[in-house]
Design an enzyme around this catalytic site. Structure first.
Site, short mmCIF file in Angstrom:
data_model
loop_
_atom_site.label_atom_id
_atom_site.label_comp_id
_atom_site.label_asym_id
_atom_site.label_seq_id
_atom_site.Cartn_x
_atom_site.Cartn_y
_atom_site.Cartn_z
N SER A 45 0.86 -1.18 0.00
CA SER A 45 0.00 0.00 0.00
C SER A 45 0.89 1.23 0.00
CB SER A 45 -0.90 0.01 1.25
OG SER A 45 -1.79 1.11 1.20
N GLU A 46 0.56 2.21 -0.85
CA GLU A 46 1.50 3.31 -1.06
C GLU A 46 1.67 4.22 0.14
OE1 GLU A 46 -2.17 4.80 -3.50
OE2 GLU A 46 -1.23 2.89 -3.06
N ASN A 47 0.86 4.06 1.20
CA ASN A 47 1.11 4.84 2.41
C ASN A 47 2.27 4.27 3.22
OD1 ASN A 47 -0.76 2.67 2.93
ND2 ASN A 47 -0.98 3.48 5.00
N SER A 87 8.18 3.94 -0.44
CA SER A 87 7.03 3.30 -1.08
C SER A 87 6.98 3.64 -2.57
CB SER A 87 5.73 3.74 -0.40
OG SER A 87 4.62 3.14 -0.99
#
Length: 218
Positions: A45-47, A87
């Site tokens: 997840s890009e967070n 990320s």
């Protein structure tokens, strides 16, 4: 006709052993619940999370562990947390094998619009542009039509684009379609859904595969 879980369950069949997979906001987040137990997959997840697991059961949520959509998640043994720069290095460096995104519109050329509706306030594009610009394998999870019954699979998108000619496959509540140089190619139809229904619900050019079959979820 499929519900959101059905769409996610069908997309989970596209996930292969050893894949690194980015899950977008919405229906894609459900895919982690349906991946086979006999394969190893790393969900990103890009967070800043690598190693997401299924959604937690009620009462077992940890408010500090969330995905990009701010939903509480679980993590698998060996999961890691990192900053946004790391990320997006993973994403821009093409280290993600499969990207699964939601969309408001997809064109027959594979263009995707999934970040903004004119006149509505949004905080920003988020990671969508980076994902579609860097990923080589993009599957879209979406409803075939909007709430007014209008097709979301179009000759050309009417909403602001997130990416151009990047979508490879689409799984909707009605069908599985591949984006080809000649438009959408119907590969599978959902249980109880006829090919005629899919044709009526698709505004873009639609071809029907000679080997079109009913979708299998088990």
């Amino acid at each position: 006709m499929l519900d959101k879980n059905g769409i996610a369950k069908r997309i989970a069949k596209e996930v292969r052993d050893g894949f690194y997979v980015n899950l977008g906001i919405g229906i894609p987040t459900l895919v982690a619940n349906f991946v086979r137990n006999d394969i190893r997959v790393e969900f990103q997840s890009e967070n800043g999370v690598l190693g997401m697991g299924p959604f937690p059961y009620e009462g077992e949520e940890d408010a500090d562990i969330i995905n990009a959509g701010k939903q509480t998640i679980t993590t698998l043994p060996g999961a890691s947390f990192f900053d946004s720069a790391t990320s997006f290095n993973m994403i821009r460096g093409k280290h993600v094998d499969l990207t699964i995104l939601g969309a408001m519109e997809v064109s027959e050329q594979g263009d995707i619009a999934n970040w903004k509706i004119p006149g509505k306030m949004v905080k920003g594009m988020g990671g969508a542009m980076d994902l579609v610009a860097s990923a080589e394998n993009i599957i879209v999870a979406m409803m075939h039509t909007n709430r007014a019954g209008e097709s979301k699979l179009l000759k050309s998108c009417s909403l602001p684009l997130t990416g151009v000619a990047c979508v490879k496959k689409i799984v909707t509540n009605l069908a599985v379609l591949e984006v080809t140089p000649k438009g959408f190619l119907l590969l599978e139809h959902a249980p109880g859904v006829s090919i005629e229904q899919i044709k009526e619900a698709t505004s873009g050019t639609l071809q029907v595969s000679e080997n079109v079959k009913e979708m299998q979820l088990d």
